[in-house]
Design a protein around this motif. Structure first.
Motif, mmCIF file in Angstrom:
data_model
loop_
_atom_site.group_PDB
_atom_site.id
_atom_site.type_symbol
_atom_site.label_atom_id
_atom_site.label_comp_id
_atom_site.label_asym_id
_atom_site.label_seq_id
_atom_site.Cartn_x
_atom_site.Cartn_y
_atom_site.Cartn_z
ATOM 1 N N PHE A 135 -33.754 11.344 -2.809
ATOM 2 C CA PHE A 135 -33.091 12.288 -3.406
ATOM 3 C C PHE A 135 -31.696 12.167 -2.793
ATOM 4 O O PHE A 135 -30.390 12.075 -3.471
ATOM 5 N N ASP A 136 -31.599 12.118 -1.259
ATOM 6 C CA ASP A 136 -30.312 11.802 -0.563
ATOM 7 C C ASP A 136 -29.607 10.573 -0.454
ATOM 8 O O ASP A 136 -28.860 10.291 0.289
ATOM 9 N N HIS A 137 -30.447 9.489 -1.201
ATOM 10 C CA HIS A 137 -30.016 8.210 -1.026
ATOM 11 C C HIS A 137 -28.360 8.229 -1.638
ATOM 12 O O HIS A 137 -28.185 8.479 -2.542
ATOM 13 N N PRO A 138 -27.581 7.280 -0.877
ATOM 14 C CA PRO A 138 -26.125 7.272 -1.530
ATOM 15 C C PRO A 138 -26.003 6.686 -2.628
ATOM 16 O O PRO A 138 -26.760 5.706 -2.855
ATOM 17 N N TYR A 161 -12.985 8.553 -2.040
ATOM 18 C CA TYR A 161 -12.056 8.477 -0.849
ATOM 19 C C TYR A 161 -11.125 9.707 -1.157
ATOM 20 O O TYR A 161 -10.803 10.193 -2.258
ATOM 21 N N SER A 162 -10.783 10.413 -0.001
ATOM 22 C CA SER A 162 -9.896 11.728 -0.119
ATOM 23 C C SER A 162 -8.485 10.888 -0.213
ATOM 24 O O SER A 162 -8.487 9.625 -0.142
ATOM 25 N N SER A 163 -7.485 11.800 -0.415
ATOM 26 C CA SER A 163 -6.202 11.123 -0.610
ATOM 27 C C SER A 163 -5.708 10.604 0.397
ATOM 28 O O SER A 163 -5.034 9.537 0.244
ATOM 29 N N GLY A 164 -6.181 10.740 1.624
ATOM 30 C CA GLY A 164 -5.967 9.874 2.791
ATOM 31 C C GLY A 164 -4.292 10.033 3.095
ATOM 32 O O GLY A 164 -3.861 8.709 3.424
ATOM 33 N N THR A 165 -3.750 10.872 3.086
ATOM 34 C CA THR A 165 -2.043 10.980 3.222
ATOM 35 C C THR A 165 -1.993 10.784 4.812
ATOM 36 O O THR A 165 -0.952 10.265 5.060
ATOM 37 N N THR A 166 -2.630 11.212 5.530
ATOM 38 C CA THR A 166 -2.734 10.907 6.956
ATOM 39 C C THR A 166 -3.858 9.994 7.678
ATOM 40 O O THR A 166 -4.975 10.695 7.342
ATOM 41 N N GLY A 167 -3.730 9.031 8.407
ATOM 42 C CA GLY A 167 -4.619 8.284 8.813
ATOM 43 C C GLY A 167 -5.613 7.718 7.719
ATOM 44 O O GLY A 167 -5.042 7.580 6.340
ATOM 45 N N LEU A 168 -6.832 6.901 7.807
ATOM 46 C CA LEU A 168 -7.233 6.348 6.731
ATOM 47 C C LEU A 168 -8.134 7.309 5.717
ATOM 48 O O LEU A 168 -8.451 8.232 6.525
ATOM 49 N N PRO A 169 -8.118 6.959 4.539
ATOM 50 C CA PRO A 169 -8.646 7.875 3.756
ATOM 51 C C PRO A 169 -10.198 8.234 4.251
ATOM 52 O O PRO A 169 -11.029 7.396 4.698
ATOM 53 N N LYS A 170 -10.809 9.377 3.990
ATOM 54 C CA LYS A 170 -12.030 9.801 4.348
ATOM 55 C C LYS A 170 -12.997 9.279 3.408
ATOM 56 O O LYS A 170 -12.805 9.203 2.039
ATOM 57 N N ALA A 171 -13.982 8.499 3.628
ATOM 58 C CA ALA A 171 -15.029 7.766 2.949
ATOM 59 C C ALA A 171 -16.303 8.716 2.779
ATOM 60 O O ALA A 171 -17.007 8.852 3.588
ATOM 61 N N ILE A 172 -16.019 9.234 1.699
ATOM 62 C CA ILE A 172 -16.963 10.575 1.338
ATOM 63 C C ILE A 172 -18.238 9.991 0.667
ATOM 64 O O ILE A 172 -18.082 9.284 -0.595
ATOM 65 N N VAL A 173 -19.528 10.098 1.275
ATOM 66 C CA VAL A 173 -20.805 9.724 0.522
ATOM 67 C C VAL A 173 -21.503 10.645 -0.026
ATOM 68 O O VAL A 173 -21.725 11.834 0.671
ATOM 69 N N GLN A 174 -21.651 10.552 -1.401
ATOM 70 C CA GLN A 174 -22.396 11.632 -2.032
ATOM 71 C C GLN A 174 -23.821 10.935 -2.852
ATOM 72 O O GLN A 174 -24.066 9.587 -2.686
ATOM 73 N N SER A 175 -24.853 11.715 -2.985
ATOM 74 C CA SER A 175 -26.377 11.194 -2.903
ATOM 75 C C SER A 175 -26.560 10.968 -4.590
ATOM 76 O O SER A 175 -26.089 11.917 -5.666
ATOM 77 N N MET A 193 -22.554 18.327 -2.124
ATOM 78 C CA MET A 193 -21.646 18.019 -0.788
ATOM 79 C C MET A 193 -22.098 16.636 -0.330
ATOM 80 O O MET A 193 -23.120 16.206 -0.704
ATOM 81 N N PRO A 194 -21.225 16.116 0.367
ATOM 82 C CA PRO A 194 -21.391 14.988 0.750
ATOM 83 C C PRO A 194 -22.547 14.909 2.035
ATOM 84 O O PRO A 194 -22.790 15.819 2.372
ATOM 85 N N VAL A 195 -23.323 13.920 1.659
ATOM 86 C CA VAL A 195 -24.493 13.582 2.707
ATOM 87 C C VAL A 195 -23.773 13.184 4.320
ATOM 88 O O VAL A 195 -24.362 13.486 5.137
ATOM 89 N N ARG A 196 -22.698 12.535 4.166
ATOM 90 C CA ARG A 196 -21.826 12.310 5.190
ATOM 91 C C ARG A 196 -20.587 11.549 5.000
ATOM 92 O O ARG A 196 -20.442 11.391 3.708
ATOM 93 N N PHE A 197 -19.889 11.214 5.909
ATOM 94 C CA PHE A 197 -18.810 10.124 6.048
ATOM 95 C C PHE A 197 -19.263 8.998 6.267
ATOM 96 O O PHE A 197 -19.987 8.794 7.127
ATOM 97 N N TRP A 198 -18.736 7.900 5.706
ATOM 98 C CA TRP A 198 -18.830 6.577 6.186
ATOM 99 C C TRP A 198 -18.437 6.411 7.465
ATOM 100 O O TRP A 198 -17.122 6.955 7.881
ATOM 101 N N ASN A 199 -19.007 5.765 8.487
ATOM 102 C CA ASN A 199 -18.610 5.449 9.808
ATOM 103 C C ASN A 199 -18.052 6.805 10.472
ATOM 104 O O ASN A 199 -17.066 6.884 11.228
#
Length: 679
Positions: free
Chosen positions: A276-279, A284-298, A489-495
């Protein structure tokens, strides 16, 4: 605390669903069934608002029962059964449907199994000619099967990443579904993203396959992307294969696979049973500061959330045609493709929102027989300013709902849709986020619509407004909080191996509760008002106001094309609040217009929030997904250098930001000292 922006104690609805419409809605059918089977409170035909409020309270108080009911109602196919619905309700870290296996793509293609529907359109592809071209359910299924077989031949396994540099075309939807079928993880960017913006995203997830076009057409012009694709190939060393989609008709480059060759022989798809929780995908978030957040959903979380949102809240099912203007770089594209889950025909429009004229999207809705049409609040307001008359000029008789997102729909936008599209039109202003790929509040087919307000919080979403002490408030502005977990909700962020970036993004201010970063008001009537981002809130003399309130008031003035308001805390304890205005052609920022801007804000909003300066600018900067950039501009105005204030690959016009940087330098002097924002 300010009160809600619409303080009328007894407002009248702009629109109300008739009794027949309420009775026919899928939400009413679900409500009746859930009351009989799962102990939900019974519907209230005499008072639909009270009935929905009771159903919503039940849905968040009894999360496990509610989501079990959703899975049963939509006949979710579990290859192996779940042990329980919610094994751990902690946030972050909630564990949904442990033990279950399933596949998102299998559900998206279920309608193809019905012989009566196999030859009807699953997709309608529309480009700037505005002539729809259908892809049947049988064709879609055969193409997904063929591409999935090719991915497996290339050695793609569950958990591998597959990327798309593709516009909103059928091949993009096929590639997503084929990726999901094999259990790989999809991620996409629109081809108007430059190489740096794409690499900032794709390099994080290290894709093994890239689906790409040779270019795209937009605004009546052809845009060649072969050089950008070559750069992507050179900078993504994990790629095993590149699939060439000849949108402009060019032959496949050396060492690439041709799309037409892959899909020439249709195949029955093989669906990998996945936890069920497999990616499923990375957004990606807008990422206006730093790298965009890589949002993993299942796979499972998105499946049940989108079934609920599209089937119950949007009232979509077989026979509906679902059109939302979006690009593959925005979560709304993923949400749009999920229309297949409920058997709706999905309209994929690849082109400019305003070509050949501002009315373009209404023409697409007419020609495709759209029943739910979604767009941005900005487009609605652009139509209003351009004096577009959709109801007069187009046959929109099949459209039952006009939905908007991206920013709050101003009150004038609600009235314009009622006056210029149809008097009996369900207007659904919705609000959610990339972070959950869904809505927190918005469309409810059984409830009235009030000007400037979202109809209600969504089922299964424990939406609250909290004051700074973490106390829920009603009829007051507060932080948008989701107090109990949602499956998407995200299962995690990548990296993000220790989860620290994930926790810091949503759970730092109120541990254990999701703080989204918006200001909202929950009214005593159960409606919701969105005031804009809480991290760019205007706080004058202790009175807080969302930037969206300023934009709604100022941009009613015909001379103002767009605006940007920033509240800047200064080292001496002062507070500088400039309003930047991008003027309409031919307008001049003279004393008369300046006076009207200030009077508008003073009389309609608050004397405290009259800007300290009104500054004409050549444009307002946006993220690549079209959102106004407020926080990075604030950091520039506080003296932060451009390279530290913003990720250049995430914005639509870096040169425009250099203008704001120069403006800040002129105001602050040549050598600003580093401030708390890290400059």
């Amino acid at each position: 605390m300010t009160t809600a922006a619409h303080p009328d104690h007894r407002p009248q609805p702009l629109w109300q669903p008739g009794a027949d419409r309420i009775a026919r809605s899928r939400l009413t059918a679900f409500h009746t069934w859930a009351a009989e089977r799962h102990g939900a409170p019974a519907p209230s035909p005499d008072d639909p608002a009270a009935g929905y409020a009771a159903l919503h309270r039940w849905s968040v108080a009894e999360l496990e029962t509610f989501w079990q009911a959703v899975a049963e109602w939509f006949e979710v196919r579990f290859t192996t059964p779940y042990e329980r619905v919610l094994a751990d309700a902690a946030m972050p870290g909630a564990r949904w449907f442990p033990g279950a296996t399933l596949n998102y793509a299998e559900h998206a293609l279920r309608a193809a199994e019905d012989p009566a529907r196999a030859d009807t359109p699953a997709l309608l592809h529309v480009d700037e000619t505005h002539e729809p071209r259908p892809v049947s359910w049988a064709e879609l299924r055969g193409q997904v099967g063929a591409v999935a077989a090719e991915l497996r031949r290339l050695g793609v396994r569950p958990g591998d990443r597959v990327s798309g540099y593709v516009p909103n075309i059928p091949q993009a939807a096929v590639a997503l579904l084929a990726t999901a079928a094999v259990g790989a993880v999809w991620t996409s960017c629109a081809p108007d993203f430059g190489a740096r913006g794409v690499l900032d995203r794709f390099q994080q997830v290290e894709p093994v396959v890239l689906f790409t076009v040779d270019g795209y057409r937009y605004g009546g012009k052809t845009h060649d992307r072969t050089a950008t694709v070559a750069e992507l190939r050179a900078e993504l060393p994990t790629l095993r294969a590149v699939v060439h989609i000849p949108l402009l008709g060019t032959p496949a480059p050396a060492a690439t696979l041709a799309w037409d060759d892959i899909v020439r022989e249709p195949a029955d798809p093989v669906f990998e049973p996945l936890p069920f929780d497999h990616p499923l995908w990375v957004l990606y978030s807008s990422g206006t500061t730093g790298l965009p957040k890589a949002i993993v959903q299942s796979q499972g979380g998105i499946l049940v959330e989108h079934l609920k949102q599209l089937g119950l809240h949007c009232d979509l099912g077989p026979g509906d045609r679902f059109f939302w203007y979006t690009s593959t770089g925005w979560m709304m594209w993923n949400f749009l493709v999920s229309g297949l889950l409920v058997g709706a025909t999905v309209v994929l429009y690849d082109g400019s929102p305003g070509h050949p004229d501002t009315a373009a999207q209404w023409r697409v809705a007419e020609r495709t027989g759209t029943t739910l049409y979604g767009t941005s609040a900005a487009y609605v307001m652009a139509c209003r300013k351009a004096d577009v008359h959709p109801g007069r000029d187009f046959d929109l008789s099949r459209v039952k709902c006009v939905a908007t997102t991206g920013s709050p729909l101003p009150p004038d936008g609600f009235r314009w849709i009622r006056d210029e599209v149809a008097e009996d039109m369900w207007i659904a202003s919705v609000s959610g986020g990339t972070d959950v790929c869904s809505c927190f509040a918005g469309a409810v087919p059984t409830l009235p619509v009030y000007v400037g307000e979202l109809q209600a919080p969504c089922l299964g979403t424990d939406l609250q407004a909290w004051d700074p002490r973490g106390e829920p408030v009603i009829d007051e502005v507060g932080e948008l909080i989701v107090a109990r977990p949602m499956p998407s909700m995200p299962v995690r962020f990548w990296n993000d191996p220790d989860g620290s970036r994930y926790r810091d993004s949503y759970f730092e201010m109120f541990p254990g509760a999701w703080r989204h970063g918006d200001w909202i008001t929950l009214t005593a009537r159960g409606t919701v008002v969105i005031h804009g981002r809480s991290d760019s809130t205007l706080n004058r003399q202790g009175v807080r106001m969302g930037s969206a309130d300023i934009y709604e008031a100022v941009e009613r003035l015909p001379e103002i094309r767009e605006s940007l308001v920033i509240g800047v805390e200064q080292p001496d304890g002062g507070y500088w609040m400039p309003l930047f205005v991008h003027l309409a052609p031919g307008a001049t920022l003279d004393e008369e217009l300046l006076g009207r801007i200030k009077t508008t804000i003073r009389t309609q909003l608050s004397p405290r929030h009259v800007p300290d300066e009104v500054i004409e600018v050549p444009g307002v900067p946006h993220t690549l997904t079209g959102k106004r950039i407020e926080v990075p501009v604030k950091r520039l105005l506080q003296g932060t250098s451009l390279d530290k204030a913003v990720n250049p690959g995430s914005v639509d016009d870096v040169e425009l930001l250099r203008y704001y940087e120069r403006l800040a330098r002129d105001k602050n002097g040549p050598a600003p000292s580093p401030g708390p924002s890290g400059g």
